[in-house]
Motif scaffolding. Sequence first.
Motif, mmCIF file in Angstrom:
data_model
loop_
_atom_site.group_PDB
_atom_site.id
_atom_site.type_symbol
_atom_site.label_atom_id
_atom_site.label_comp_id
_atom_site.label_asym_id
_atom_site.label_seq_id
_atom_site.Cartn_x
_atom_site.Cartn_y
_atom_site.Cartn_z
ATOM 1 N N TYR A 186 6.998 -10.074 6.909
ATOM 2 C CA TYR A 186 8.087 -9.475 7.912
ATOM 3 C C TYR A 186 8.061 -10.278 9.083
ATOM 4 O O TYR A 186 9.203 -10.401 9.839
ATOM 5 C CB TYR A 186 7.594 -8.042 7.927
ATOM 6 N N VAL A 246 11.626 -2.363 5.089
ATOM 7 C CA VAL A 246 11.407 -3.662 4.610
ATOM 8 C C VAL A 246 9.938 -3.696 4.022
ATOM 9 O O VAL A 246 9.631 -4.260 2.723
ATOM 10 C CB VAL A 246 11.697 -4.878 5.574
ATOM 11 N N LEU A 247 8.960 -3.402 4.684
ATOM 12 C CA LEU A 247 7.363 -3.484 4.350
ATOM 13 C C LEU A 247 7.168 -2.495 3.150
ATOM 14 O O LEU A 247 6.522 -2.927 2.497
ATOM 15 C CB LEU A 247 6.741 -2.570 5.585
ATOM 16 N N ALA A 298 11.765 -2.142 9.728
ATOM 17 C CA ALA A 298 10.674 -2.467 9.494
ATOM 18 C C ALA A 298 9.832 -1.608 8.525
ATOM 19 O O ALA A 298 9.368 -2.198 7.444
ATOM 20 C CB ALA A 298 9.655 -2.653 10.589
#
Length: 434
Positions: free
Chosen positions: A392, A427-428, A424
């Motif tokens: 990321y 995405v993580l 975030a």
Amino acid sequence: MEVIDVCARGTYASEFIRVHLCQKIFLLAGRIAKNANPHYTVSMQYEEKIVEYPPVHPGTDRTFIRFYEGEPDLNSIFYASNNADLPQRIFVTDETICALDSVRPFVHLFHAEDGSKDFKRGFTGIRGKDVLVILGSGEPYKTIDSVLQIVSAALDHNAQRSAVFVGIGGGVITDMTAFAASIFKRGAHCELMPTSLLCMVDASVGGKTGCDFSSYKNMIGSFFPAQKIHICPAFVKSLPQSEYRSGLAEVVKTALLYNPELVTKLENTPSVLTDRTSPLVHEMIQICVSAKARVVEEDLTEKNIRMQLNLGHTFGHALESRAGLGKVSHGDAVAWGMSRAAVLSERLHLCDKAFVERVKNLLSSFGWETGAMHSALDGIFADRKEAARSLYDAMKKDKKNASNKVRFVLQRNAGETVITEAEADDVLAVLEED
């Protein structure tokens, strides 16, 4: 030799898009001339596509893309006419390409200043006023030092701004050659001959140039379209299997973006992975080049729809950076990135589970990884959470971001694409959970 141009003009939905297909038909006069003069070279036949866009530098406002039939004959393509009437050319290739059976007859007509012909990395040779530069092969050599080696060779041989830099190779060579042309005396000229499937269907078309910097992909570069792109589909027969499969990833990407019918053909023809003589190989090259040409004509400098072409690339470039540039092929990384993009699309409620499974099944059928974490990162990080955070962090340096959030190309379905930013945590999550 007399040449007849047969041109067909296609009209597309957008008034800004004009693609012209020109087929060059060479008459019997060429054969007669060949019989009269054994040194006369008859040019290979080709189809030609013209890509038009607003000029970004004083020199090129269109690109002629030529599709050649038969085995590659570089002497025919580049030395068919009187060389004295042509500008100086700076040919750039790598030590793998110059060893190909179809390229050796071209390369062996060059020689170093002392007459030697040691065609290895670092070689610079001449053929009349033209120059040949041989670089190292692969991503580890996609550096600013390699770009400056091209520029130095041009300077050492008194090249002017009228010189044409000709890249013969895969995306690494064509990207760097075009970049060198763009910075040489504030802009020379450029032609490209892609020899890999990935470069034919994607990298050579559209004017993106550059090199890697530190551990980041293509951080230095410019938009500098080639005047001509010479495509010989027969080159794909000489590719290592891993490189051919890498190019197929860009074919799948283009199909998902713009051609659902090609998606179905790829699903129904997994043999295209091993059968490079399949008619589908030539068809998919033509489809992908035409699709990218239409996008580039409308958005050369990636202000809007061209960003769609980055499907899978935000995840993929991060993987390449963190695994170590060159450890994972670009295509393999993009394929894995497309699987993660599909999962992120579902997480953001853009698509349903069925589409995610369709994408993952297609990718898996060609041997690409589709899990949350790519095996290339095994042993590099303490655990998956640390790996996800590092990926990321790499994404946050992506050139396409417009804010502190990471921008992604996602899909609702094949042919239905969305460009959006993601938090975030989302995405993580797709990097930590299968």
